[in-house]
Design an enzyme around this catalytic site. Structure first.
Site, PDB file in Angstrom:
ATOM      1  N   ASN A 228       0.771  -1.239   0.000  1.00  0.00           N
ATOM      2  CA  ASN A 228       0.000   0.000   0.000  1.00  0.00           C
ATOM      3  C   ASN A 228       0.806   1.295   0.000  1.00  0.00           C
ATOM      4  OD1 ASN A 228      -1.990  -2.011   0.487  1.00  0.00           O
ATOM      5  ND2 ASN A 228      -3.350  -0.374   1.110  1.00  0.00           N
ATOM      6  N   ASP A 229       1.840   1.401   0.835  1.00  0.00           N
ATOM      7  CA  ASP A 229       2.519   2.696   0.957  1.00  0.00           C
ATOM      8  C   ASP A 229       3.898   2.688   0.327  1.00  0.00           C
ATOM      9  OD1 ASP A 229       0.564   3.640   3.154  1.00  0.00           O
ATOM     10  OD2 ASP A 229       1.413   1.811   3.990  1.00  0.00           O
ATOM     11  N   CYS A 274      -6.069 -11.655   3.375  1.00  0.00           N
ATOM     12  CA  CYS A 274      -5.364 -11.746   4.658  1.00  0.00           C
ATOM     13  C   CYS A 274      -4.443 -12.959   4.799  1.00  0.00           C
ATOM     14  CB  CYS A 274      -6.346 -11.681   5.816  1.00  0.00           C
ATOM     15  SG  CYS A 274      -7.457 -13.108   5.950  1.00  0.00           S
ATOM     16  N   HIS A 333     -10.280 -13.936   9.823  1.00  0.00           N
ATOM     17  CA  HIS A 333      -9.140 -13.083   9.486  1.00  0.00           C
ATOM     18  C   HIS A 333      -7.885 -13.805   9.973  1.00  0.00           C
ATOM     19  CE1 HIS A 333      -6.540  -9.817   8.699  1.00  0.00           C
ATOM     20  NE2 HIS A 333      -6.427  -9.394   9.940  1.00  0.00           N
ATOM     21  N   ASP A 356       0.362  -7.999  11.977  1.00  0.00           N
ATOM     22  CA  ASP A 356      -0.675  -8.167  10.963  1.00  0.00           C
ATOM     23  C   ASP A 356      -0.292  -7.347   9.734  1.00  0.00           C
ATOM     24  OD1 ASP A 356      -2.955  -8.473   9.470  1.00  0.00           O
ATOM     25  OD2 ASP A 356      -4.342  -8.063  11.113  1.00  0.00           O
TER      26      ASP A 356
END
Length: 694
Positions: A228-229, A274, A333, A356
Site C-alpha cells: 500500500n505505501d 489476509c 481473518h 498483521d
C-alpha cells in the site's frame, strides 16, 4: 621477510551451517546466527611470526560505524565474548590459521563484509575475506527471539510448510501452504525487502542499526509485505474481481509471490487477501530466524472508529447496508504471532507478539500493525505499543445490529451481542495438522465476569485517548426484549452445483399469539462480509401461538447463485423479522459451499533424486460441461517451480485422471500442493504430506 598476504579463505560452509541450523538454505554464502561462534580458516603466504597478530573488521549497511554498532573491529583474543564481536584462534598449521568468530547476541542482522588486517611492525594492507549473512538465533538464550522448546523451534522456524484455517464459525476448513523460506533466492529477497522499506529509504544508517531488534523488524515487515505505501510485496484486493492479476485463492505458497515481486523490479504482486499477507510474512520472519506462526480468528471485527463496538446495518427488506463507518465483521481473518521479548514493556509482556500485514487501518501514517503483546491484549492493556486497540477489538468488540429506514432516515438499534466476535481463534498444532484453539490466550472466557471487567478496562483506557466516556459513547440502549427468536438450520449438504436448502426456525417467546412479517435476502459475499450480489429474496407472514415454534423451508437454487459466487464460495442469508409490536429481530447465517473433492494419490515411496508418480482425480459434479480446466502443482524440494497441466473439458459427471511426476531433491517431510481450476470452480485444492528417504 615478505609482508603477510592472504592467499585463501575456507568458510567451512558445511560445518558452520550444521552448527548454526542453516544447512537448509540454498546458498553458497556463509549463513550464521548471532551470539554463536563460526570457524574460518585463512591461508597466508607464510607462517605468522611471534608478535604478529590479525585485526578483523565486520561491517553491515551503507554507512558502517562503531557508534551505531554496524561496524566492529576486533583482534584475536583468548576467550570469546558474549557482548562484543570476538575472534579466538582455534589452531595454527604452518601458514594456515583457524579462527572462531563470535557476534554478540544483539548484533544487527543482515549481510556483513568481513576483512582482516595483519598487524606487525610493517604496514600491511587490509584484505577483504568476503561476505556472510547473520540471522536471529532462537537457539541462543541471550537472543531476544530465544525459544527454549526444541519441538516448537522446529515448527516455528524450520518448517517450510503448514496449513491455514479458513471458512466460518459453522464450518472451519483448512488448506495447505508452502512457506519455502529456505528455497532458492528467498533469503536474498527477504534482505531486499528490508532495503526497500520506507524506514531504510528515509535513513539507511539508522534503519540498519535497528535491525538487531525483532520488534522493529516485525513492524517494518508488517508494512512491507503489503504494497500500500511502499511498493511492498503484495497488493490487496477484496472486490471479488481479480482480473489483471492472480485471484488470492489461487496461490499455494509464498515462494512464487516473493520471486514475482523481485522479477517485476520490486513492484507489488496482484493480488492478496489476509491469509496471503500472513503466509508471506511467516516466510520472511522464519527465514530471518524469528519464530512465527499463523493465527485464524473467526467472526473477526474490523473496528474502524476505535470504540470497541462494531455497528452492522440492514434496511427493512433485510439487505445489508454499508453504513458502519468502515466497521465490519469478517467471517475469518488471519494474522501472525512472533516470539520475542518486550524490553520496551517489561518481561511480563514477553512471548507471543501479534503482527498483521493485511492493510486495514493506518498506524503512524502507514499500513502496518504490531507488534502487540498477546498478554497485553488478554489483560486489556490497550494503551501499550503497538496497535493494541485494533487487535483487542478483532477478538473482543461488541456487535450492535441496527435497522435503517430509507424513507425517514431513522436508525434503530435492535440487538447488542457481547459474545459473537472472536471465536475459535486457531493455529496449527506443533508437529501435526490438528487445529489448536487459542481463543483463551486472547481473552477470558466469554460470559465470565473477568471478561467484562477487562472489556470495560479497555474501553476506559481508550476513552481517555479518544475523548469519549466509556459509559456513553455509541452504547445504544436496547430497551425492549425481543418477542420472537429465530435461526437458520442447514437442511442437507452445502455443495457448489447443488441447491442450498435451509430451514428458518421461528419461536414465539411470549404467552400471547404473535403475527410476524419476515423479509429474507441472500447475497453472495467475500469472506470479509462484503456483499457482492443479491441472489435471492422472499417474504412471508406467520402467526405463532403462545410459545410456538414453526419451521419454514427455504431453497436457493444453483441457477440463482451460480453466476455471482466469488472464489470464497460464501453466501449470507438474512431474515428481518418484524413482530406486530414493532420490535425487530435479525436472523443471519453465513454459508460456505464445499468444492467437489480433488483426490491426490502418491503412487510410490519417495526417495531423493528418484522420480515419484502422482495421480490427481477430479470428477465434474454438475449437469453441465466444465471448460478451461487446469491443474497446478508445487512443493518445496519436490518440484522445481510450479507445474502447470492443461486438461480437456469435462462432460457432466465425467472424471479425469491426471498423472504427473515429481523429483525430490532433499530428504525429510515435504508437502505437495495441487490446485484445480475451471470455468465453474475457480480453486479446488488438495495437499499431501510426503516423507522423502535418502
Amino acid at each position: 621477510m615478505a609482508a603477510l598476504t592472504l592467499i585463501n579463505i575456507d568458510w567451512q560452509l558445511e560445518a558452520n551451517a550444521n552448527a548454526h541450523h542453516t544447512d537448509k538454505y540454498s546458498s553458497t554464502e556463509l549463513i550464521v546466527r548471532r551470539g554463536q561462534g563460526f570457524t574460518i580458516t585463512m591461508t597466508f603466504n607464510r607462517a605468522l611470526q611471534t608478535g604478529e597478530s590479525l585485526t578483523f573488521t565486520a561491517e553491515t549497511g551503507p554507512k558502517p560505524s562503531l557508534q551505531a554498532k554496524t561496524q566492529a573491529v576486533f583482534d584475536i583474543s583468548t576467550t570469546a565474548s558474549n557482548s562484543t564481536w570476538s575472534a579466538v584462534r582455534q589452531s595454527t598449521d604452518s601458514s594456515s590459521v583457524s579462527v572462531s568468530i563470535s557476534s554478540p547476541a544483539n548484533a544487527a542482522i543482515g549481510r556483513y563484509k568481513l576483512s582482516v588486517q595483519p598487524a606487525s611492525g610493517g604496514s600491511a594492507s587490509r584484505s577483504t575475506l568476503g561476505t556472510f549473512v547473520l540471522l536471529f538465533n532462537p537457539w541462543s538464550s541471550g537472543d531476544d527471539v530465544f525459544m527454549p522448546d526444541s519441538t516448537e523451534r522446529k515448527e516455528y522456524v524450520m518448517e517450510e510448510f503448514g496449513i491455514v484455517f479458513t471458512g466460518n464459525v459453522n464450518r472451519i476448513s483448512k488448506m495447505g501452504w508452502n512457506y519455502g523460506q529456505f528455497q532458492g533466492d528467498i533469503l536474498n529477497i527477504c534482505l531486499s525487502i528490508l532495503d526497500k522499506s520506507l524506514s531504510y529509504r528515509k535513513d539507511p544508517a539508522t534503519d540498519v542499526s535497528r535491525r538487531n531488534d525483532p520488534k522493529y523488524m516485525g513492524r517494518v515487515l508488517s508494512a512491507m509485505v503489503n504494497g500500500n505505501d511502499d511498493n511492498g510485496v503484495v497488493l490487496g484486493n477484496w472486490s471479488g474481481n481479480y482480473s489483471g492479476g492472480t485471484s488470492p485463492s489461487s496461490w499455494n505458497g509464498s515462494v512464487e509471490i516473493l520471486q514475482k515481486w523481485k522479477d517485476a523490479g520490486f513492484k507489488p504482486v496482484k493480488y492478496g487477501q489476509c491469509w496471503v499477507f500472513a503466509s508471506v510474512l511467516t516466510t520472511v520472519l522464519r527465514c530471518l530466524g524469528i519464530p512465527t506462526r499463523m493465527i485464524s480468528n473467526f467472526n473477526s471485527a474490523h473496528d474502524a472508529d476505535k470504540n470497541l463496538s462494531v455497528d452492522v446495518y440492514y434496511d427493512e427488506s433485510g439487505n445489508p447496508l454499508n453504513m458502519g463507518g468502515g466497521d465490519s465483521i469478517w467471517n475469518f481473518h488471519v494474522w501472525n504471532e512472533s516470539w520475542f521479548t518486550r524490553s520496551d514493556l517489561g518481561p511480563s509482556y514477553n512471548g507471543w507478539q501479534i503482527l498483521d500485514a493485511t492493510p486495514q487501518e493506518r498506524s503512524e501514517g502507514i499500513y502496518q500493525c504490531g507488534p502487540a503483546s498477546l498478554i497485553a491484549i488478554k489483560e486489556g492493556d490497550v494503551d501499550l505499543d503497538y496497535d493494541s486497540p485494533f487487535v483487542f477489538a478483532e477478538v473482543n468488540a461488541d456487535r450492535i445490529t441496527w435497522t435503517y429506514n430509507i424513507r425517514t432516515r431513522e436508525t434503530k438499534p435492535i440487538s447488542s451481542e457481547t459474545k459473537s466476535v472472536g471465536q475459535f481463534t486457531s493455529t496449527k498444532a506443533v508437529g501435526s495438522y490438528a487445529r489448536v484453539d487459542v481463543t483463551n490466550n486472547y481473552k477470558y472466557e466469554e460470559g465470565s465476569r473477568k471478561e467484562r471487567e477487562i472489556y470495560e478496562k479497555a474501553r476506559t483506557k481508550l476513552g481517555r485517548v479518544h475523548g469519549f466516556s466509556a459509559t456513553s459513547e455509541k452504547r445504544p440502549e436496547i430497551d425492549q426484549k425481543p418477542e420472537i427468536s429465530g435461526k437458520f438450520k442447514v437442511d442437507g449438504s452445502l455443495e457448489i452445483g447443488k441447491d442450498v436448502s435451509l430451514i428458518l426456525v421461528l419461536r414465539n417467546l411470549t404467552s400471547d399469539a404473535k403475527t410476524v412479517k419476515v423479509n429474507m435476502t441472500a447475497w453472495t459475499i467475500v469472506y470479509t462480509g462484503k456483499p457482492i450480489h443479491e441472489v435471492w429474496k422472499d417474504s412471508l407472514s406467520a402467526t405463532l401461538a403462545s410459545e410456538e415454534e414453526k419451521q419454514f423451508p427455504i431453497k436457493i437454487t444453483y441457477a440463482e447463485y451460480q453466476q455471482n459466487l466469488t472464489s470464497d464460495n460464501m453466501i449470507r442469508v438474512t431474515a428481518l423479522c418484524q413482530a406486530e409490536s414493532g420490535i425487530d429481530v435479525v436472523v443471519e447465517r453465513n454459508i460456505t459451499l464445499d468444492n467437489p473433492d480433488l483426490v491426490m494419490q502418491v503412487l510410490s515411496d519417495a526417495k531423493v533424486n528418484e522420480p515419484v508418480n502422482v495421480e490427481v482425480i477430479f470428477t465434474n459434479p454438475l449437469d453441465q460441461e466444465v471448460k478451461h480446466c487446469m491443474l497446478l502443482a508445487e512443493g518445496s524440494d519436490l518440484l522445481k517451480g510450479k507445474l502447470k497441466i492443461e486438461m480437456p473439458s469435462l462432460q457432466p459427471r465425467q472424471s479425469s485422471k491426471v498423472p504427473f511426476e515429481i523429483m525430490p531433491t532433499k530428504s525429510g517431510t515435504k508437502q505437495l500442493l495441487v490446485n484445480f481450476s475451471c470455468d465453474k470452480f475457480p480453486d479446488v485444492k488438495a495437499f499431501e504430506t510426503i516423507h522423502v528417504a535418502n
